[in-house]
Design a protein around this motif. Structure first.
Motif, PDB file in Angstrom:
ATOM      1  N   GLN A 185       0.854  -1.183   0.000  1.00  0.00           N
ATOM      2  CA  GLN A 185       0.000   0.000   0.000  1.00  0.00           C
ATOM      3  C   GLN A 185       0.893   1.236   0.000  1.00  0.00           C
ATOM      4  N   SER A 186       1.267   1.705  -1.169  1.00  0.00           N
ATOM      5  CA  SER A 186       2.193   2.825  -1.312  1.00  0.00           C
ATOM      6  C   SER A 186       1.682   3.729  -2.426  1.00  0.00           C
ATOM      7  N   PRO A 187       1.825   5.025  -2.296  1.00  0.00           N
ATOM      8  CA  PRO A 187       2.313   5.733  -1.110  1.00  0.00           C
ATOM      9  C   PRO A 187       1.206   5.946  -0.074  1.00  0.00           C
ATOM     10  N   PRO A 188       1.547   6.389   1.148  1.00  0.00           N
ATOM     11  CA  PRO A 188       0.506   6.665   2.154  1.00  0.00           C
ATOM     12  C   PRO A 188      -0.338   7.861   1.747  1.00  0.00           C
ATOM     13  N   CYS A 189      -1.599   7.839   2.141  1.00  0.00           N
ATOM     14  CA  CYS A 189      -2.528   8.902   1.747  1.00  0.00           C
ATOM     15  C   CYS A 189      -3.333   9.390   2.946  1.00  0.00           C
ATOM     16  N   VAL A 190      -3.773  10.644   2.862  1.00  0.00           N
ATOM     17  CA  VAL A 190      -4.709  11.218   3.820  1.00  0.00           C
ATOM     18  C   VAL A 190      -5.769  11.973   3.029  1.00  0.00           C
ATOM     19  N   ILE A 194      -4.755  13.243  -0.679  1.00  0.00           N
ATOM     20  CA  ILE A 194      -3.372  13.676  -0.801  1.00  0.00           C
ATOM     21  C   ILE A 194      -2.473  12.493  -0.480  1.00  0.00           C
ATOM     22  N   CYS A 195      -1.517  12.177  -1.358  1.00  0.00           N
ATOM     23  CA  CYS A 195      -0.642  11.016  -1.187  1.00  0.00           C
ATOM     24  C   CYS A 195       0.814  11.424  -1.317  1.00  0.00           C
ATOM     25  N   GLY A 196       1.688  10.513  -0.896  1.00  0.00           N
ATOM     26  CA  GLY A 196       3.122  10.750  -1.020  1.00  0.00           C
ATOM     27  C   GLY A 196       3.761  11.022   0.317  1.00  0.00           C
ATOM     28  N   ASN A 197       4.661  11.988   0.367  1.00  0.00           N
ATOM     29  CA  ASN A 197       5.371  12.356   1.600  1.00  0.00           C
ATOM     30  C   ASN A 197       4.499  13.299   2.424  1.00  0.00           C
ATOM     31  N   GLY A 227     -11.034  18.404  -6.021  1.00  0.00           N
ATOM     32  CA  GLY A 227     -11.299  17.234  -5.180  1.00  0.00           C
ATOM     33  C   GLY A 227     -11.447  15.953  -5.979  1.00  0.00           C
ATOM     34  N   LYS A 228     -11.499  16.080  -7.310  1.00  0.00           N
ATOM     35  CA  LYS A 228     -11.677  14.895  -8.159  1.00  0.00           C
ATOM     36  C   LYS A 228     -10.351  14.193  -8.431  1.00  0.00           C
ATOM     37  N   ASN A 229      -9.250  14.962  -8.441  1.00  0.00           N
ATOM     38  CA  ASN A 229      -7.939  14.406  -8.740  1.00  0.00           C
ATOM     39  C   ASN A 229      -7.111  14.256  -7.465  1.00  0.00           C
ATOM     40  N   THR A 230      -6.129  13.388  -7.505  1.00  0.00           N
ATOM     41  CA  THR A 230      -5.272  13.138  -6.351  1.00  0.00           C
ATOM     42  C   THR A 230      -4.064  14.074  -6.379  1.00  0.00           C
ATOM     43  N   ILE A 231      -3.747  14.626  -5.205  1.00  0.00           N
ATOM     44  CA  ILE A 231      -2.578  15.483  -5.062  1.00  0.00           C
ATOM     45  C   ILE A 231      -1.419  14.637  -4.527  1.00  0.00           C
ATOM     46  N   TYR A 232      -0.236  14.759  -5.154  1.00  0.00           N
ATOM     47  CA  TYR A 232       0.948  14.027  -4.716  1.00  0.00           C
ATOM     48  C   TYR A 232       2.000  15.006  -4.194  1.00  0.00           C
ATOM     49  N   ILE A 233       2.669  14.613  -3.111  1.00  0.00           N
ATOM     50  CA  ILE A 233       3.734  15.415  -2.517  1.00  0.00           C
ATOM     51  C   ILE A 233       5.053  14.678  -2.712  1.00  0.00           C
ATOM     52  N   ASP A 234       6.045  15.360  -3.339  1.00  0.00           N
ATOM     53  CA  ASP A 234       7.325  14.690  -3.578  1.00  0.00           C
ATOM     54  C   ASP A 234       8.242  14.842  -2.373  1.00  0.00           C
ATOM     55  N   THR A 235       9.477  14.381  -2.507  1.00  0.00           N
ATOM     56  CA  THR A 235      10.422  14.386  -1.381  1.00  0.00           C
ATOM     57  C   THR A 235      10.889  15.777  -0.997  1.00  0.00           C
ATOM     58  N   THR A 236      10.627  16.773  -1.846  1.00  0.00           N
ATOM     59  CA  THR A 236      11.001  18.154  -1.522  1.00  0.00           C
ATOM     60  C   THR A 236       9.841  18.952  -0.950  1.00  0.00           C
ATOM     61  N   GLY A 237       8.661  18.349  -0.887  1.00  0.00           N
ATOM     62  CA  GLY A 237       7.481  19.034  -0.354  1.00  0.00           C
ATOM     63  C   GLY A 237       6.629  19.687  -1.427  1.00  0.00           C
ATOM     64  N   LYS A 238       7.025  19.594  -2.700  1.00  0.00           N
ATOM     65  CA  LYS A 238       6.220  20.194  -3.774  1.00  0.00           C
ATOM     66  C   LYS A 238       5.003  19.317  -4.066  1.00  0.00           C
ATOM     67  N   THR A 239       3.918  19.962  -4.477  1.00  0.00           N
ATOM     68  CA  THR A 239       2.666  19.252  -4.736  1.00  0.00           C
ATOM     69  C   THR A 239       2.388  19.191  -6.228  1.00  0.00           C
ATOM     70  N   TYR A 240       1.813  18.055  -6.652  1.00  0.00           N
ATOM     71  CA  TYR A 240       1.438  17.847  -8.052  1.00  0.00           C
ATOM     72  C   TYR A 240       0.034  17.245  -8.088  1.00  0.00           C
ATOM     73  N   GLU A 241      -0.759  17.689  -9.035  1.00  0.00           N
ATOM     74  CA  GLU A 241      -2.120  17.170  -9.190  1.00  0.00           C
ATOM     75  C   GLU A 241      -2.132  16.193 -10.353  1.00  0.00           C
ATOM     76  N   LYS A 242      -2.527  14.931 -10.071  1.00  0.00           N
ATOM     77  CA  LYS A 242      -2.602  13.919 -11.129  1.00  0.00           C
ATOM     78  C   LYS A 242      -3.977  13.998 -11.783  1.00  0.00           C
ATOM     79  N   ILE A 243      -3.981  14.270 -13.046  1.00  0.00           N
ATOM     80  CA  ILE A 243      -5.237  14.428 -13.806  1.00  0.00           C
ATOM     81  C   ILE A 243      -5.559  13.138 -14.553  1.00  0.00           C
TER      82      ILE A 243
END
Length: 223
Positions: free
Chosen positions: A177-182, A189-192, A207-223
């Protein structure tokens, strides 16, 4: 009885105990309530105010009491301090699928001593019969016991094997189960998530798409 497993670690709310590979730590009532509430609400960010209410119901305590409780729980985790994740300015969370809940039913224990005593009583009541008859009956009873106990032990063996296999499969599945999500305001929101900063999240999220956080803390929206 309900327990929670994280790998080989075991949290037992009824005993207020957390056991890892090294030792068993006795938790306070407040620490037990806080940990169980976080586990039962995995994937959600729980505010400090809510955890103070859960840990110390109907009591007025200083906010630092929560910091002490979280610190004590992390000591019980030993090297797994990442179990409880701090979300800056928002509260605390435990990622989805971190713990596996298991429920055990009390086992029925057969009193073998009483069972054999009852059989011996039955044999002693037949003192008027000759020795050969008594010996024959005892042998018959013994053979019957063996025949009956074999299917029972076989069933128990199958049950134990199935339980072990199910537990192993669940642990194996949870490890993937990776990555962890809240979830924050219906936004996944998933990732770090330990680097999550709610104030830096975009304001126009659908709210329809998932937000990912990378190892630097930046956020990306997966469409």
């Amino acid at each position: 009885m309900i327990i929670y497993k994280y790998g080989k670690d075991v949290f037992e709310p009824q005993k207020s105990a957390y056991t890892n590979q090294e030792t068993t730590t006795k938790l306070s009532a407040s620490e037990t309530k806080i940990l169980q509430f976080l586990i039962d609400n995995s994937g959600e960010i729980i505010s400090r105010e809510k955890l103070l209410e859960i840990g110390w119901p109907d009591k007025v305590v200083v906010p630092n009491s929560l910091n002490v409780a979280i610190a004590n729980l992390r000591k019980a985790f030993k090297s797994k301090n990442e179990i409880i994740i701090t979300i800056k300015g928002a509260g605390f969370t435990i990622a989805n699928n971190t713990f596996i809940q298991q429920q055990f039913q009390p086992e029925t224990i057969i009193d073998t001593k009483q069972h054999h005593a009852e059989q011996q009583q039955s044999v002693d009541n037949n003192t008027d019969t000759d020795n050969n008859t008594i010996s024959s009956e005892v042998n018959h009873i013994t053979a019957t016991q063996k025949n009956k106990s074999l299917p029972t032990m076989t069933k128990i063996g199958y049950a134990v094997c199935l339980t072990v296999m199910f537990t192993w499969i669940m642990l194996w599945a949870s490890s993937w189960q990776s990555p962890p999500c809240v979830t924050v305001n219906n936004q996944k929101i998933c990732g770090n998530i330990g680097l999550l900063n709610l104030q830096k999240l975009p304001q126009n999220l659908s709210g329809k798409n998932t937000i990912y956080i990378d190892t630097t803390g930046k956020t990306y929206e997966k469409i």
